[in-house]
Design an enzyme around this catalytic site. Structure first.
Site, mmCIF file in Angstrom:
data_model
loop_
_atom_site.group_PDB
_atom_site.id
_atom_site.type_symbol
_atom_site.label_atom_id
_atom_site.label_comp_id
_atom_site.label_asym_id
_atom_site.label_seq_id
_atom_site.Cartn_x
_atom_site.Cartn_y
_atom_site.Cartn_z
ATOM 1 N N GLY A 46 -2.895 3.504 -7.003
ATOM 2 C CA GLY A 46 -4.221 3.855 -6.519
ATOM 3 C C GLY A 46 -4.127 4.893 -5.417
ATOM 4 O O GLY A 46 -3.115 4.976 -4.715
ATOM 5 N N GLN A 51 -6.889 9.939 1.598
ATOM 6 C CA GLN A 51 -5.425 9.993 1.630
ATOM 7 C C GLN A 51 -4.880 11.379 1.271
ATOM 8 O O GLN A 51 -3.695 11.645 1.470
ATOM 9 C CB GLN A 51 -4.824 8.965 0.669
ATOM 10 C CG GLN A 51 -5.016 7.535 1.128
ATOM 11 C CD GLN A 51 -4.354 6.566 0.171
ATOM 12 O OE1 GLN A 51 -4.934 6.202 -0.832
ATOM 13 N NE2 GLN A 51 -3.128 6.165 0.473
ATOM 14 N N CYS A 91 1.025 0.798 0.425
ATOM 15 C CA CYS A 91 0.078 1.920 0.427
ATOM 16 C C CYS A 91 0.869 3.221 0.448
ATOM 17 O O CYS A 91 1.871 3.313 1.162
ATOM 18 C CB CYS A 91 -0.803 1.811 1.667
ATOM 19 S SG CYS A 91 -2.009 3.132 1.831
ATOM 20 N N LEU A 92 0.420 4.203 -0.313
ATOM 21 C CA LEU A 92 1.140 5.487 -0.341
ATOM 22 C C LEU A 92 1.109 6.186 1.013
ATOM 23 O O LEU A 92 1.944 7.045 1.283
ATOM 24 C CB LEU A 92 0.541 6.414 -1.419
ATOM 25 C CG LEU A 92 0.786 5.983 -2.873
ATOM 26 C CD1 LEU A 92 0.059 6.920 -3.833
ATOM 27 C CD2 LEU A 92 2.272 5.949 -3.191
ATOM 28 N N HIS A 133 -8.540 -2.464 -2.103
ATOM 29 C CA HIS A 133 -7.683 -1.664 -1.227
ATOM 30 C C HIS A 133 -8.195 -0.218 -1.149
ATOM 31 O O HIS A 133 -8.292 0.356 -0.058
ATOM 32 C CB HIS A 133 -6.234 -1.711 -1.759
ATOM 33 C CG HIS A 133 -5.247 -0.887 -1.007
ATOM 34 N ND1 HIS A 133 -4.171 -1.432 -0.332
ATOM 35 C CD2 HIS A 133 -5.151 0.446 -0.813
ATOM 36 C CE1 HIS A 133 -3.480 -0.457 0.242
ATOM 37 N NE2 HIS A 133 -4.050 0.693 -0.039
ATOM 38 N N GLU A 134 -8.542 0.353 -2.316
ATOM 39 C CA GLU A 134 -8.991 1.756 -2.321
ATOM 40 C C GLU A 134 -10.368 1.907 -1.671
ATOM 41 O O GLU A 134 -10.616 2.866 -0.939
ATOM 42 C CB GLU A 134 -8.996 2.322 -3.747
ATOM 43 C CG GLU A 134 -7.627 2.374 -4.426
ATOM 44 C CD GLU A 134 -6.523 2.922 -3.547
ATOM 45 O OE1 GLU A 134 -6.765 3.822 -2.728
ATOM 46 O OE2 GLU A 134 -5.385 2.417 -3.676
ATOM 47 N N HIS A 137 -10.080 2.161 1.970
ATOM 48 C CA HIS A 137 -9.738 3.497 2.473
ATOM 49 C C HIS A 137 -11.001 4.322 2.722
ATOM 50 O O HIS A 137 -11.076 5.082 3.683
ATOM 51 C CB HIS A 137 -8.859 4.246 1.469
ATOM 52 C CG HIS A 137 -7.396 3.933 1.577
ATOM 53 N ND1 HIS A 137 -6.673 4.129 2.733
ATOM 54 C CD2 HIS A 137 -6.519 3.442 0.673
ATOM 55 C CE1 HIS A 137 -5.413 3.776 2.522
ATOM 56 N NE2 HIS A 137 -5.284 3.347 1.285
HETATM 57 NI NI NI Z 1 -3.601 2.678 0.316
#
Ligand code: NI
Length: 168
Positions: A46, A51, A91-92, A133-134, A137
């Site tokens: 995701g 991000q 998380c990226l 989660h997304e 963000h």
């Molecule tokens: Ni994330």
């Protein structure tokens, strides 16, 4: 398509509430395609627009990572959720860090797709976690916000150390 640079924890855009998308323009379509490419290249499941430095309510998800049916969610909202459970997530924007976060196991969410159609999705398990989660963000929240304070402090200290070494 182009691969985008993923913003890491500490960059201000990650702490800014994203704005709603008002029109599905060519730019929005390109952004979604670039975000998918970026997510797959990073082996993520995701990615949210903040991000990649774009403060708009758009995120992409593909928990199978097989690139066959990625979800592109514009202006997504959780309508309902049930059965809160803990599961480990990462998380990226926080490469190398993981933590247990309590989230709904089942959710219903609504969003607009790239064809400007209103959609509703029922999700469970890993997909339900990813959607929450997304969407977090887009609301300037990051998963470590939900960890016990001592654990968050440990992670923040480690990130500071990495920054000093030019490794972040
Ligand atoms: Ni994330």
């Amino acid at each position: 398509m182009a691969e985008l640079k993923i913003k890491k924890y500490g960059e201000r855009v990650l702490r800014k509430k994203a704005s709603a998308v008002f029109e599905i323009t060519e730019d929005i379509k390109k952004l979604a395609a670039d975000m998918l490419e970026t997510m797959y290249a990073a082996h993520g499941v995701g990615l949210a627009a903040p991000q990649v430095g774009v403060s708009l309510e758009l995120c992409v998800i593909d928990v199978s990572q097989d690139q066959k049916s990625p979800l592109v969610m514009i202006n997504p909202k959780i309508i309902s959720g049930e059965d809160k459970v803990f599961a480990e997530e990462g998380c990226l924007s926080l490469p190398g860090f993981y933590g247990n976060v309590k989230r709904f196991d089942k959710i219903i969410a609504e969003y607009t797709d790239l064809k400007d159609k209103k959609k509703e999705i029922k999700a469970q398990g890993f997909l339900a976690k990813a959607v929450q989660h997304e969407i977090d963000h887009l609301n300037a929240k990051i998963f470590i916000d939900f960890l016990p304070e001592w654990k968050r402090k440990v992670i923040e200290k480690e990130i500071k150390r990495k920054k000093k070494m030019g490794d972040w």
